[in-house]
Design a protein around this motif. Structure first.
Motif, PDB file in Angstrom:
ATOM      1  N   PHE A  38      14.093  -0.971   7.049  1.00 14.79           N
ATOM      2  CA  PHE A  38      14.467   0.107   7.957  1.00 14.79           C
ATOM      3  C   PHE A  38      13.448   1.322   7.872  1.00 14.79           C
ATOM      4  O   PHE A  38      13.118   1.874   9.172  1.00 14.79           O
ATOM      5  CB  PHE A  38      16.082   0.051   8.184  1.00 14.79           C
ATOM      6  N   ALA A  39      12.881   1.668   6.946  1.00 17.99           N
ATOM      7  CA  ALA A  39      12.293   2.178   6.033  1.00 17.99           C
ATOM      8  C   ALA A  39      10.915   2.234   7.343  1.00 17.99           C
ATOM      9  O   ALA A  39      10.330   3.185   8.411  1.00 17.99           O
ATOM     10  CB  ALA A  39      12.111   2.810   5.175  1.00 17.99           C
ATOM     11  N   PHE A  73      18.328   2.879  12.495  1.00 15.13           N
ATOM     12  CA  PHE A  73      18.248   4.332  11.854  1.00 15.13           C
ATOM     13  C   PHE A  73      19.615   4.363  10.994  1.00 15.13           C
ATOM     14  O   PHE A  73      19.676   4.585  10.359  1.00 15.13           O
ATOM     15  CB  PHE A  73      18.567   5.657  12.933  1.00 15.13           C
ATOM     16  N   GLY A 113      19.265   2.256   7.996  1.00 10.26           N
ATOM     17  CA  GLY A 113      17.973   3.087   7.287  1.00 10.26           C
ATOM     18  C   GLY A 113      18.785   4.176   6.618  1.00 10.26           C
ATOM     19  O   GLY A 113      18.554   4.389   5.104  1.00 10.26           O
ATOM     20  N   ALA A 114      19.549   5.251   7.520  1.00 13.38           N
ATOM     21  CA  ALA A 114      19.849   6.227   6.926  1.00 13.38           C
ATOM     22  C   ALA A 114      20.180   5.748   5.530  1.00 13.38           C
ATOM     23  O   ALA A 114      20.444   6.667   4.556  1.00 13.38           O
ATOM     24  CB  ALA A 114      20.415   7.187   7.766  1.00 13.38           C
ATOM     25  N   THR A 172      19.843   7.553   1.701  1.00 16.73           N
ATOM     26  CA  THR A 172      21.531   7.610   0.489  1.00 16.73           C
ATOM     27  C   THR A 172      21.629   7.045  -0.776  1.00 16.73           C
ATOM     28  O   THR A 172      21.417   8.162  -1.851  1.00 16.73           O
ATOM     29  CB  THR A 172      22.575   7.733   1.529  1.00 16.73           C
ATOM     30  N   LEU A 177      19.837   5.344  -2.166  1.00 18.98           N
ATOM     31  CA  LEU A 177      18.433   5.121  -2.745  1.00 18.98           C
ATOM     32  C   LEU A 177      18.087   6.606  -4.093  1.00 18.98           C
ATOM     33  O   LEU A 177      18.391   6.687  -5.135  1.00 18.98           O
ATOM     34  CB  LEU A 177      17.524   5.226  -2.448  1.00 18.98           C
ATOM     35  N   PHE A 230      10.253  15.019  -2.721  1.00 21.26           N
ATOM     36  CA  PHE A 230      11.318  14.631  -2.398  1.00 21.26           C
ATOM     37  C   PHE A 230      11.383  15.793  -0.782  1.00 21.26           C
ATOM     38  O   PHE A 230      12.281  15.339   0.090  1.00 21.26           O
ATOM     39  CB  PHE A 230      12.135  14.724  -3.243  1.00 21.26           C
ATOM     40  N   GLY A 233       9.193  10.696  10.917  1.00 21.21           N
ATOM     41  CA  GLY A 233       9.456   8.993  10.396  1.00 21.21           C
ATOM     42  C   GLY A 233       7.576   8.561   9.976  1.00 21.21           C
ATOM     43  O   GLY A 233       8.132   9.141   8.717  1.00 21.21           O
ATOM     44  N   SER A 270       8.018  11.423   6.927  1.00 22.35           N
ATOM     45  CA  SER A 270       9.280  10.977   5.565  1.00 22.35           C
ATOM     46  C   SER A 270       8.092  10.235   4.659  1.00 22.35           C
ATOM     47  O   SER A 270       7.898   9.529   3.707  1.00 22.35           O
ATOM     48  CB  SER A 270      10.343  10.007   6.213  1.00 22.35           C
ATOM     49  N   ALA A 271       7.690   9.120   5.069  1.00 20.79           N
ATOM     50  CA  ALA A 271       6.990   7.616   4.280  1.00 20.79           C
ATOM     51  C   ALA A 271       5.931   8.766   3.707  1.00 20.79           C
ATOM     52  O   ALA A 271       5.897   7.481   2.576  1.00 20.79           O
ATOM     53  CB  ALA A 271       6.594   6.499   5.175  1.00 20.79           C
ATOM     54  N   VAL A 313       7.882  10.301   0.872  1.00 19.58           N
ATOM     55  CA  VAL A 313       7.961   9.708  -0.229  1.00 19.58           C
ATOM     56  C   VAL A 313       6.650   8.429  -1.117  1.00 19.58           C
ATOM     57  O   VAL A 313       6.755   8.234  -1.685  1.00 19.58           O
ATOM     58  CB  VAL A 313       8.929   8.357  -0.018  1.00 19.58           C
ATOM     59  N   VAL A 369      -0.043   2.249   3.090  1.00 21.56           N
ATOM     60  CA  VAL A 369       1.572   2.193   3.295  1.00 21.56           C
ATOM     61  C   VAL A 369       2.509   2.426   5.084  1.00 21.56           C
ATOM     62  O   VAL A 369       2.637   2.079   5.711  1.00 21.56           O
ATOM     63  CB  VAL A 369       2.701   3.401   2.081  1.00 21.56           C
TER      64      VAL A 369
HETATM   65  C1  HEM Z   1      13.034   5.974  -3.993  1.00 26.24           C
HETATM   66  C2  HEM Z   1      12.933   5.420  -3.068  1.00 26.24           C
HETATM   67  C3  HEM Z   1      13.647   5.693  -1.870  1.00 26.24           C
HETATM   68  C4  HEM Z   1      14.081   6.936  -1.480  1.00 26.24           C
HETATM   69  C5  HEM Z   1      15.310   7.801  -2.345  1.00 26.24           C
HETATM   70  C6  HEM Z   1      14.097   7.069  -0.504  1.00 26.24           C
HETATM   71  C7  HEM Z   1      15.722   7.779   0.697  1.00 26.24           C
HETATM   72  C8  HEM Z   1      15.837   7.753   2.042  1.00 26.24           C
HETATM   73  C9  HEM Z   1      16.375   9.081   2.805  1.00 26.24           C
HETATM   74  C10 HEM Z   1      18.005   9.403   1.991  1.00 26.24           C
HETATM   75  C11 HEM Z   1      17.102   8.245   3.647  1.00 26.24           C
HETATM   76  C12 HEM Z   1      17.546   8.839   5.101  1.00 26.24           C
HETATM   77  C13 HEM Z   1      17.474  10.092   5.266  1.00 26.24           C
HETATM   78  C14 HEM Z   1      18.792  10.336   6.960  1.00 26.24           C
HETATM   79  O1  HEM Z   1      19.358  10.447   6.335  1.00 26.24           O
HETATM   80  O2  HEM Z   1      18.059  10.575   7.805  1.00 26.24           O
HETATM   81  C15 HEM Z   1      15.794   7.292   4.486  1.00 26.24           C
HETATM   82  C16 HEM Z   1      15.037   6.982   5.405  1.00 26.24           C
HETATM   83  C17 HEM Z   1      13.676   7.037   5.364  1.00 26.24           C
HETATM   84  N1  HEM Z   1      12.868   5.863   4.732  1.00 26.24           N
HETATM   85 FE1  HEM Z   1      13.052   6.240   2.490  1.00 26.24          FE
HETATM   86  N2  HEM Z   1      13.321   6.551   0.435  1.00 26.24           N
HETATM   87  C18 HEM Z   1      12.965   5.536  -0.474  1.00 26.24           C
HETATM   88  C19 HEM Z   1      11.983   4.918  -0.282  1.00 26.24           C
HETATM   89  C20 HEM Z   1      11.188   4.757   1.255  1.00 26.24           C
HETATM   90  C21 HEM Z   1       9.668   4.569   1.950  1.00 26.24           C
HETATM   91  C22 HEM Z   1       9.300   3.406   0.259  1.00 26.24           C
HETATM   92  C23 HEM Z   1       9.753   4.322   2.404  1.00 26.24           C
HETATM   93  C24 HEM Z   1       8.351   4.588   3.119  1.00 26.24           C
HETATM   94  C25 HEM Z   1       7.023   3.805   2.957  1.00 26.24           C
HETATM   95  C26 HEM Z   1      10.765   5.666   2.749  1.00 26.24           C
HETATM   96  C27 HEM Z   1      10.721   6.122   4.905  1.00 26.24           C
HETATM   97  C28 HEM Z   1      11.773   6.468   5.051  1.00 26.24           C
HETATM   98  C29 HEM Z   1      12.124   6.673   6.790  1.00 26.24           C
HETATM   99  C30 HEM Z   1      10.581   6.295   7.166  1.00 26.24           C
HETATM  100  C31 HEM Z   1      13.288   7.141   6.659  1.00 26.24           C
HETATM  101  C32 HEM Z   1      14.010   7.629   8.082  1.00 26.24           C
HETATM  102  C33 HEM Z   1      14.036   6.455   8.987  1.00 26.24           C
HETATM  103  C34 HEM Z   1      14.865   5.546   8.782  1.00 26.24           C
HETATM  104  O3  HEM Z   1      16.284   6.577   8.342  1.00 26.24           O
HETATM  105  O4  HEM Z   1      15.369   4.347   8.762  1.00 26.24           O
HETATM  106  N3  HEM Z   1      11.337   5.601   1.936  1.00 26.24           N
HETATM  107  N4  HEM Z   1      14.846   7.395   3.224  1.00 26.24           N
END
Ligand code: HEM
Ligand code: HDD
Ligand code: HEM
Lengths: 447, 336
Positions: A21-22, A62, A65-66, A70, A72, A95, A135, A138-139, A142, A184
């Motif tokens: 989803f990310a 989304f 993903g959100a 959360t 995570l 972060f 977006g 964010s990637a 992280v 990535v």
């Molecule tokens: C331990 C690792 C990770 C944590 C703790 C984490 C945490 C989060 C959280 C809390 C959100 C929700 C944000 C919202 O409410 O809008 C989110 C969304 C997102 N994360 Fe992660 N993430 C992790 C790994 C990754 C990785 C590896 C990627 C990309 C390479 C990534 C990219 C994104 C993107 C682009 C979104 C927004 C798109 C969506 O909501 O679908 N994240 N992530």
């Protein structure tokens, strides 16, 4: 499985789920912006239709993903408290910045999804653009965290009880960041664009004259092809960096047991941990030395330089690496083919002839379309497995980081069921919508 | 101001915003669950309309709380993640199912059985999270989570949060979310659909009374449930004006609802919520986890703290105007 096994499995599952989803969250808004821009330029209703459909899908993708993200951010503590207790401050800055990127993303997503007709066209388009940019940010942020875990920087001294002596700005910019972030981000665009290409190529095969699908392909295919052609170069850069910065990861990824001069590249086959050989592989002399160091005679460090207790799991890491590189190569091949077809098509169209996409190419596109996500998952597995047994390489072991919570199987099964359920629901809903939209549009318009 | 205090203040502010904004989204789910009577479907639609564009943005306040907590006070995050594994996991379950089901229901807009089931899941899941959040707060204040100097956590995985006091706080939090949601909805519906506004006015009054009852129950149980905090509170002179202000805000909110002064009721309800949260924070200060983890003992290194504050200062100018646009577009009074 023991408790640690459950914790690992839960973490891996959550990340493998979230990353889909990310990646979509990074790339789909860009495709959406491109559709919106064409709609504004041409006022061709098909592009509006496409943007609306993509927007609808974006809504649920989304949301999932959100919520999985959360989970995570809590899981980092729920499963690896010692990691967060010690290194939380090291990874906090990226972060925190990611948190702002999420905010921008969520805010403008709300405006985009619910604002059509309620806000000015300009604000609406700007919102889509803001979602696309945040977006990607964010990637980016992280991935900085992951680069720190793989190749920690800025740590002056650690001891269990005292606070960590650390330079947070250096920790944020591990030497691996330029390699990982590029790879990535490209992977996110590549995986999503290929998935979209696959869907529209599939419908074009069934109904070759449908204008909407042709136009959708016109948007997704260039992005898919550019990403697929550039990604192997970026991967090669990553591999060369890993060879120097994390040699044991590369040794595991290649199944290289002994440190070797003029190491061969071995394709396919299955590593035999007992002998250190790879059974049934095709061997290219000097290939690995060349790919890792740019010189067919170079020395490549093998697993033997690392004590057995500190080695990553070889079979899993290597096979995942094979899957990623194999998928990447296949997609690059299809992308080159598509590029050639596109050139020919353009020439014929300049002469005023009709030029549909050749069926063979469409079949190849459909066949290759899942490979983006396959490579994306496999690549992450290489990175994460190849880092074992460390959470933060050289500083903290996974086994030391894991929580003392005794019932680790329970949350693992709970989240496994939840993710299976959510995954099935998303697949069902999107599938239903895609088919329904295809049917509905089929009668009314298109040809 | 000391940087750890400034960071703690930022976390607290984000938590307040989470409660006041996302709390009401959860409360909306409660009213979806409790939708009754001839206008039940219209009530549900009004809830969906109100939270649709904003819930994801509101939800990010929680992410900010978590991220600032683990980067600003890492050992505190580690300790409470261990001790509160079970309630936090259940809280997450609520978050996940609520968000996903809400999105799925809107997506599956066919009015069929599947959509009804998503709606049911959305509403049931919405009640889980506030309840557990309240219980987690109760556990943090209870003094039953013990953290040794080396970070080892004891006190059990159930005992700290499965107490009558925690449960009372859980019910209190749930009632407060429902109260906020209904009060906000009266403002949004006042002109667009006066009948519905009337429905939610009655619901707000009911929830408001429940908030009061739960508050008294929690207060009565605090002596046994959170003895340290209770004692500390008793020794502090500011507590009376604080209690009085909270009570006044609550009464003002209820009175304004009775008199259909919805805007004023909304402002009073928000003030009441902020005073409650402020009271909790002040009575717990300087502890993050009573009695072993304090702001000072858990604070990250000074450089990280300064950088986090800088990040907040850089992020805010992007965030605030964007949020303002979002709320201006979707939260301006609805017309019919
Ligand atoms: C331990 C690792 C990770 C944590 C703790 C984490 C945490 C989060 C959280 C809390 C959100 C929700 C944000 C919202 O409410 O809008 C989110 C969304 C997102 N994360 Fe992660 N993430 C992790 C790994 C990754 C990785 C590896 C990627 C990309 C390479 C990534 C990219 C994104 C993107 C682009 C979104 C927004 C798109 C969506 O909501 O679908 N994240 N992530
Ligand atoms: C569409 C997806 C995709 C494709 C086609 C490729 N990769 Fe990849 N690869 C990823 C997606 C990915 C990733 C996003 O999953 C990873 C995981 C962590 C990272 O930084 O990127 C990754 C990691 C990763 C790593 C480990 C980096 C590290 O741990 O620091 C190496 C050495 C490569 N890749 C090399 C390659 C090569 C030589 C490819 C040749 C075709 C390739 N990748 C194609
Ligand atoms: C920025 C992104 C990421 C961060 C910060 C991150 C962080 C972590 C952490 C803290 C652990 C637990 C400790 C450990 O086992 O080393 C872990 C394990 C794991 N992660 Fe990641 N991860 C990220 C991306 C991903 C992605 C996208 C996947 C997708 C497949 C993934 C797959 C796994 C797996 C399979 C494990 C278990 C490894 C094992 O113990 O064998 N990770 N990750």
């Amino acid at each position: 499985m023991d408790g640690l096994g459950y914790a690992r499995a839960q973490m891996g599952l959550s990340l493998a789920f979230h990353i889909v989803f990310a990646a979509v969250g990074v790339a789909l808004p860009l495709l959406l912006v491109m559709a919106e821009l064409r709609w504004r330029r041409t006022r061709d209703e098909d592009y509006l239709e496409l943007a609306k459909r993509l927007g609808k899908g974006t809504g649920i993708l989304f949301a999932v993903g959100a919520v999985s993200g959360t989970v995570l951010s809590f899981e980092l503590g729920l499963l690896w408290p010692r990691f967060m207790g010690t290194f939380g401050e090291a990874i906090g800055l990226p972060f925190a910045l990611e948190g702002f990127a999420f905010f921008t993303e969520a805010i403008f997503l709300g405006i985009y999804l619910y604002g059509r007709g309620r806000v000015s066209e300009r604000l609406h388009l700007f919102s889509a653009l803001a979602v696309a940019v945040s977006g990607a940010l964010s990637a980016f942020f992280v991935t900085l965290v992951n680069a720190f875990m793989n190749n920690p920087a800025g740590i002056v001294e650690t001891s269990r009880s005292a606070a960590l002596e650390l330079e947070p700005l250096r920790a944020m910019w591990s030497p691996s960041w330029p390699y990982q972030t590029v790879h990535v981000l490209l992977a996110s665009y590549q995986a999503t664009a290929w998935a979209m290409v696959g869907i529209h190529a599939f419908f074009l095969l069934r109904d070759p004259r449908r204008a909407l699908h042709r136009k959708a392909l016109g948007i997704a295919l260039p992005l898919a092809c550019v990403a697929a052609l550039v990604q192997p170069l970026s991967g090669d850069r990553s591999a060369k960096h890993v060879a120097l910065a994390q040699p044991v990861k590369l040794a595991a990824a290649e199944g290289l047991a002994r440190t070797t001069r003029a190491a061969p590249l071995r394709l396919g086959g299955w590593p035999d941990p007992a002998t250190g050989e790879i059974r049934g592989a095709l061997s290219i002399p000097g290939g690995l030395s060349f790919l890792a160091h740019g010189d067919p005679q170079a020395m490549v460090i093998g697993l033997d330089q690392t004590p057995p207790a500190d080695r990553p799991p070889v079979v899993a890491t290597r096979e995942a690496f094979q899957v990623m590189v194999g998928s990447g190569t296949a997609m690059a091949g299809v992308a080159a083919l598509a590029g050639a077809c596109a050139l020919r098509r353009r020439r014929r169209r300049a002469r005023g002839e009709e030029a549909p996409w050749p069926r063979g190419l469409l079949v190849a596109l459909v066949a290759a379309s899942p490979l983006g996500f396959v490579a994306l998952e496999a690549g992450w597995l290489v990175t994460e497995w190849g880092r074992q047994p460390w959470v933060v390489r050289g500083y903290l072991r996974t086994a030391e980081a894991v929580t003392s919570f005794p019932y680790k199987a329970a949350p693992f099964w709970l989240f496994t069921v939840v993710y299976l359920f959510l995954g099935a629901a998303v697949a069902y809903l999107l599938g239903k919508q895609i088919v329904a939209a295809h049917r509905a549009a089929g009668g009314a318009r298109g040809h | 101001m000391a940087t750890e205090l400034a960071l703690a203040a930022a976390i607290f502010a984000a938590l307040c915003l989470y409660f006041v904004l996302a709390g009401a989204d959860f409360g909306g789910g409660v009213w979806d669950l409790l939708a009754r009577g001839p206008r039940a479907e219209r009530q549900r639609a009004a809830v969906a309309h109100a939270i649709g564009p904003v819930w994801e943005a509101n939800h990010v306040w929680l992410i900010l709380v978590v991220v600032l907590l683990f980067s600003g006070f890492p050992p505190a995050f580690a300790a409470l993640s261990v001790a509160l594994h079970v309630p936090l996991t259940l809280f997450l379950l609520g978050v996940v199912l609520r968000g996903a089901a809400f999105a799925f229901r809107g997506f599956d807009a066919t009015g069929d059985r599947a959509q009804l089931r998503w709606g049911r899941l959305f509403s049931v899941a919405s009640t889980i999270s506030p309840l557990l959040l309240g219980m987690v707060v109760g556990a943090l204040a209870s003094g039953r989570i013990r953290v040794a100097r080396d970070g080892l956590v004891s006190g059990g995985f159930f005992a700290p949060w499965l107490t009558p006091f925690s449960l009372a706080l859980g019910v209190f939090a749930l009632a407060l979310c429902a109260f906020l949601a209904a009060t906000y909805l009266t403002v949004e519906l006042e002109r667009a659909d006066p009948e519905l506004a009337e429905d939610f006015r009655r619901r707000a009054l009911g929830a408001g009374v429940l908030v009061g009852v739960a508050a008294f129950a929690a207060l009565a149980l605090a002596g046994q449930g959170a003895p340290r905090v209770r004692e500390g509170l008793a020794a502090r002179a500011w507590r009376w004006p604080f209690h009085a202000a909270t009570g006044l805000a609550a009464l003002l909110a209820l009175a304004s609802l009775v008199r259909r002064r919805y805007r004023r009721a909304r402002a009073a309800a928000v003030a009441q919520t902020l005073l409650v949260l402020g009271g909790w924070a002040a009575s717990q200060y300087p502890f993050l986890v009573v009695p072993d983890v304090t702001l000072a003992s858990a604070a990250a290194n000074p450089q990280t703290r300064v950088l986090l504050l800088v990040a907040l200062a850089v992020g805010a100018p992007v965030l605030v105007p964007s949020l303002a646009v979002l709320f201006r577009v979707f939260k301006a009074a609805r017309r019919a």
